[in-house]
Design a protein around this motif. Structure first.
Motif, PDB file in Angstrom:
ATOM      1  N   VAL A  40       0.792  -1.282  -0.020  1.00  0.00           N
ATOM      2  CA  VAL A  40      -0.026   0.145  -0.092  1.00  0.00           C
ATOM      3  C   VAL A  40       0.740   1.243  -0.022  1.00  0.00           C
ATOM      4  N   VAL A  41       1.925   1.206   0.837  1.00  0.00           N
ATOM      5  CA  VAL A  41       2.899   2.511   1.013  1.00  0.00           C
ATOM      6  C   VAL A  41       3.495   2.594  -0.257  1.00  0.00           C
ATOM      7  N   LEU A  42       4.135   1.559  -0.694  1.00  0.00           N
ATOM      8  CA  LEU A  42       5.027   1.659  -2.161  1.00  0.00           C
ATOM      9  C   LEU A  42       3.811   2.209  -3.167  1.00  0.00           C
ATOM     10  N   ALA A  43       2.593   1.763  -3.333  1.00  0.00           N
ATOM     11  CA  ALA A  43       1.732   2.041  -4.378  1.00  0.00           C
ATOM     12  C   ALA A  43       1.454   3.726  -4.221  1.00  0.00           C
ATOM     13  N   LEU A  44       1.160   3.980  -3.160  1.00  0.00           N
ATOM     14  CA  LEU A  44       0.871   5.505  -2.767  1.00  0.00           C
ATOM     15  C   LEU A  44       2.073   6.330  -3.159  1.00  0.00           C
ATOM     16  N   MET A  45       3.119   6.013  -2.836  1.00  0.00           N
ATOM     17  CA  MET A  45       4.395   6.827  -3.034  1.00  0.00           C
ATOM     18  C   MET A  45       4.588   6.818  -4.687  1.00  0.00           C
ATOM     19  N   LEU A  46       4.343   5.802  -5.272  1.00  0.00           N
ATOM     20  CA  LEU A  46       4.698   5.656  -6.636  1.00  0.00           C
ATOM     21  C   LEU A  46       3.571   6.389  -7.474  1.00  0.00           C
ATOM     22  N   THR A  47       2.458   6.283  -7.024  1.00  0.00           N
ATOM     23  CA  THR A  47       1.346   6.975  -7.530  1.00  0.00           C
ATOM     24  C   THR A  47       1.462   8.459  -7.512  1.00  0.00           C
ATOM     25  N   GLY A  48       1.744   8.970  -6.390  1.00  0.00           N
ATOM     26  CA  GLY A  48       2.045  10.347  -6.086  1.00  0.00           C
ATOM     27  C   GLY A  48       3.176  10.822  -6.872  1.00  0.00           C
ATOM     28  N   LEU A  49       4.175   9.969  -6.936  1.00  0.00           N
ATOM     29  CA  LEU A  49       5.369  10.640  -7.695  1.00  0.00           C
ATOM     30  C   LEU A  49       4.947  10.716  -9.111  1.00  0.00           C
ATOM     31  N   GLY A  50       4.211   9.532  -9.977  1.00  0.00           N
ATOM     32  CA  GLY A  50       4.127   9.563 -11.041  1.00  0.00           C
ATOM     33  C   GLY A  50       3.131  10.759 -11.517  1.00  0.00           C
ATOM     34  N   ALA A  51       1.941  10.809 -10.706  1.00  0.00           N
ATOM     35  CA  ALA A  51       1.099  11.858 -11.031  1.00  0.00           C
ATOM     36  C   ALA A  51       1.583  13.394 -11.080  1.00  0.00           C
ATOM     37  N   ALA A  52       2.553  13.516 -10.038  1.00  0.00           N
ATOM     38  CA  ALA A  52       3.272  14.746 -10.145  1.00  0.00           C
ATOM     39  C   ALA A  52       4.069  15.157 -11.228  1.00  0.00           C
ATOM     40  N   LEU A  53       5.005  13.948 -11.749  1.00  0.00           N
ATOM     41  CA  LEU A  53       5.964  14.071 -12.768  1.00  0.00           C
ATOM     42  C   LEU A  53       5.040  14.336 -13.973  1.00  0.00           C
ATOM     43  N   THR A  54       4.211  13.540 -14.279  1.00  0.00           N
ATOM     44  CA  THR A  54       3.266  13.676 -15.514  1.00  0.00           C
ATOM     45  C   THR A  54       2.622  15.032 -15.570  1.00  0.00           C
ATOM     46  N   GLY A  55       2.073  15.609 -14.747  1.00  0.00           N
ATOM     47  CA  GLY A  55       1.418  16.916 -14.606  1.00  0.00           C
ATOM     48  C   GLY A  55       2.533  17.813 -14.678  1.00  0.00           C
ATOM     49  N   VAL A  56       3.700  17.856 -14.095  1.00  0.00           N
ATOM     50  CA  VAL A  56       4.645  18.935 -14.360  1.00  0.00           C
ATOM     51  C   VAL A  56       5.290  18.921 -15.860  1.00  0.00           C
ATOM     52  N   LEU A  57       5.550  17.775 -16.132  1.00  0.00           N
ATOM     53  CA  LEU A  57       5.868  17.657 -17.526  1.00  0.00           C
ATOM     54  C   LEU A  57       4.894  18.062 -18.447  1.00  0.00           C
ATOM     55  N   PHE A  58       3.613  17.883 -18.262  1.00  0.00           N
ATOM     56  CA  PHE A  58       2.609  18.300 -19.174  1.00  0.00           C
ATOM     57  C   PHE A  58       2.621  19.987 -19.224  1.00  0.00           C
ATOM     58  N   LYS A  59       2.673  20.529 -18.120  1.00  0.00           N
ATOM     59  CA  LYS A  59       2.690  21.942 -18.093  1.00  0.00           C
ATOM     60  C   LYS A  59       4.043  22.519 -18.823  1.00  0.00           C
ATOM     61  N   ALA A  60       5.023  21.945 -18.533  1.00  0.00           N
ATOM     62  CA  ALA A  60       6.206  22.319 -18.848  1.00  0.00           C
ATOM     63  C   ALA A  60       6.516  22.216 -20.280  1.00  0.00           C
ATOM     64  N   GLY A  61       5.665  21.156 -21.250  1.00  0.00           N
ATOM     65  CA  GLY A  61       5.688  21.151 -22.244  1.00  0.00           C
ATOM     66  C   GLY A  61       4.660  22.025 -23.082  1.00  0.00           C
ATOM     67  N   ILE A  62       3.678  22.430 -22.586  1.00  0.00           N
ATOM     68  CA  ILE A  62       2.547  23.200 -22.800  1.00  0.00           C
ATOM     69  C   ILE A  62       3.223  24.797 -22.981  1.00  0.00           C
ATOM     70  N   TYR A  63       4.170  24.913 -21.960  1.00  0.00           N
ATOM     71  CA  TYR A  63       4.654  26.193 -21.747  1.00  0.00           C
ATOM     72  C   TYR A  63       5.849  26.484 -22.928  1.00  0.00           C
ATOM     73  N   SER A  64       6.554  25.599 -23.034  1.00  0.00           N
ATOM     74  CA  SER A  64       7.642  25.438 -24.016  1.00  0.00           C
ATOM     75  C   SER A  64       7.005  25.581 -25.446  1.00  0.00           C
ATOM     76  N   LEU A  65       5.975  24.796 -25.832  1.00  0.00           N
ATOM     77  CA  LEU A  65       5.318  24.878 -27.308  1.00  0.00           C
ATOM     78  C   LEU A  65       4.758  26.175 -27.434  1.00  0.00           C
ATOM     79  N   ALA A  66       3.955  26.808 -26.292  1.00  0.00           N
ATOM     80  CA  ALA A  66       3.402  27.911 -26.449  1.00  0.00           C
ATOM     81  C   ALA A  66       4.393  29.208 -26.742  1.00  0.00           C
ATOM     82  N   LYS A  67       5.619  28.956 -26.217  1.00  0.00           N
ATOM     83  CA  LYS A  67       6.713  30.089 -26.140  1.00  0.00           C
ATOM     84  C   LYS A  67       7.101  30.080 -27.563  1.00  0.00           C
ATOM     85  N   TRP A  68       7.253  28.890 -28.076  1.00  0.00           N
ATOM     86  CA  TRP A  68       7.613  29.048 -29.433  1.00  0.00           C
ATOM     87  C   TRP A  68       6.474  29.615 -30.406  1.00  0.00           C
TER      88      TRP A  68
END
Length: 452
Positions: free
Chosen positions: A31-59
């Motif tokens: 349970v602990v491992l699943a929660l940690m991985l889920t939180g980490l994965g959700a944060a990483l994909t969300g941050v990459l999503f925002k960063a990608g949009i920002y970079s492409l919009a800047k271009w």
């Protein structure tokens, strides 16, 4: 007397809660491992999503400095629609659209494809679509990406089915928390909309995942992976980060004004829901399963529309800043509402991977700003909380989640004084919207897709 379906649902919830408690007792490490991985994965994909949009919009904005907008915007919109549409149609058709309705359908035991492939296609295709000019937000894809990542981790760990359902919902809330820096909003959204459950074991799992994801999002921002720095400072540590700092005065007379704003917002939000759904039905009637053609044409049309508009309308984030900061006049606020009302409906009808929460916040803020100016002219008084109350009220009306909407609007200011006026307006708009239809826009999307 309870109906058989209600009794079956209650029995399933009881059995699910028991199986989760048993899992917590016997396989707590999983349970602990699943929660940690889920939180980490959700944060990483969300941050990459925002960063990608920002970079492409800047271009995109750099291109606008070199070439006329009537060339750049339609061409980029159509090209972005082509590439994004091909990725979705060829690799993961379930990655189209907002993503919220997909997670909700999965949690209602519908057959919905999940996993890392869906999440990754959503990430790349969503960045391309939104970055090329589709006026949608990152939060819907973040919910689907977080849920998809959570499902895969739970499958790898061979967790029970009941736990997979809860962790998928928690992953969706974690994605929302990471995008908005609103862990409470993400937590409440899971309970209020996705699971409809307040079992202690479920609450524990969800709150840990959403706050863990928000913390990781701040860490990634500190490391430079996000276009915004986040609330982690090298010298101070974690601190409050406010997007807007309005001067909040909440007077007894404001209650009547805020309720009136809720009534107006509830009606307009319901019209918006019906318009978006009607556009989606028309898109599928006209184009069927030809997603690529739909997105190419929509991207070109949207680019042409924004090329004909003033420059301030071409950046959704800056538009929200103008409204949220109270810098737009009543004419600009009304124009913002009209433009986003029609263009976001067209973008949603195209099937582009993008969410509606961010456009909803801007639409609601525009209503609040315009109504505040009109109230000031007519009566000599307008509450200082109208803009953010309007933001929350519009989201509450469309999603039928007044508490979540309150915390999402609150996350923009982090001012406790603004909670009560936002809640008053959210509840008023929510009740009005339910008079028209008791289901949220996402629930109606699920129903519409099942009939097709």
């Amino acid at each position: 007397m309870a109906m058989p379906n209600d009794l079956n649902r209650q029995q399933n919830l009881i059995q699910s809660s028991r199986s989760i408690r048993k899992l917590l007792e016997q396989r707590w490490f999983v349970v602990v491992l699943a929660l940690m991985l889920t939180g980490l994965g959700a944060a990483l994909t969300g941050v990459l999503f925002k960063a990608g949009i920002y970079s492409l919009a800047k271009w995109r904005f750099q291109l606008l400095e070199l070439l006329p907008p009537w060339i750049v915007l339609p061409a980029l919109g159509a090209t972005g629609g082509l590439v994004s549409g091909l990725l979705v149609s060829r690799l993961a058709p379930s990655a189209s659209g907002s993503g919220v309705s997909h997670i909700m359908a999965f949690l209602r035991h519908r057959s919905v494809p999940m996993g890392l492939r869906v999440g990754m296609v959503k990430l790349v295709a969503g960045v391309i679509a939104i970055g090329s000019g589709f006026p949608l937000g990152p939060e819907g894809p973040a919910v689907q990406m977080g849920g998809s990542v959570a499902w895969k981790f739970a499958q790898w760990l061979k967790a029970p089915i009941a736990f997979r359902r809860v962790i998928v919902a928690a992953g969706g809330g974690a994605g929302l928390a990471a995008i908005f820096s609103a862990p409470i909003g993400g937590f409440v959204y899971v309970i209020e909309e996705l699971l409809h459950s307040a079992k202690p074991a479920v609450l524990l799992l969800v709150v840990v995942t959403t706050f863990w994801a928000d913390t990781w999002a701040d860490v990634f921002g500190f490391l430079g992976l996000s276009p915004s720095a986040g609330s982690l400072s090298k010298g101070v540590g974690f601190q409050l980060e406010r997007e807007y700092t309005p001067l909040v005065h909440f007077l007894p007379i404001d209650l009547g004004y805020l309720i009136a704003l809720g009534l107006v917002t509830g009606v307009l939000a319901e019209f918006y829901c019906r318009y978006v759904l009607a556009m989606q039905r028309k898109g599928k009637t006209w184009f069927g399963n030809r997603l690529v053609l739909r997105m190419v044409l929509s991207g070109g049309v949207l680019g042409g529309v924004y090329a004909a508009l003033p420059e301030s309308f071409r950046n959704l984030d800056n538009l929200q800043d103008l409204v949220g900061g109270g810098e737009a006049g009543p004419l600009m606020a009304l124009s913002t509402f009209v433009v986003l009302f029609f263009t976001t409906g067209l973008a949603a009808a195209s099937g582009a991977p993008g969410g509606l929460f961010v456009p909803m916040l801007t639409l609601g803020g525009a209503i609040g700003l315009a109504c505040g100016d009109w109230a000031q002219m007519l009566t000599g008084h307008a509450p200082s909380t109208f803009i953010f109350a309007g933001m929350g009220a519009f989201v509450a009306s469309c999603s039928r989640t007044p508490i979540t909407a309150m915390f999402l609007a609150f996350a923009l200011t982090k001012d406790l004084l603004i909670l009560k006026p936002i809640l008053v307006t959210c509840l008023a708009s929510f009740l009005v919207a339910r008079l028209f239809n008791e289901h949220s826009i996402y629930e109606r999307q699920i129903t519409m897709e099942c009939k097709e």
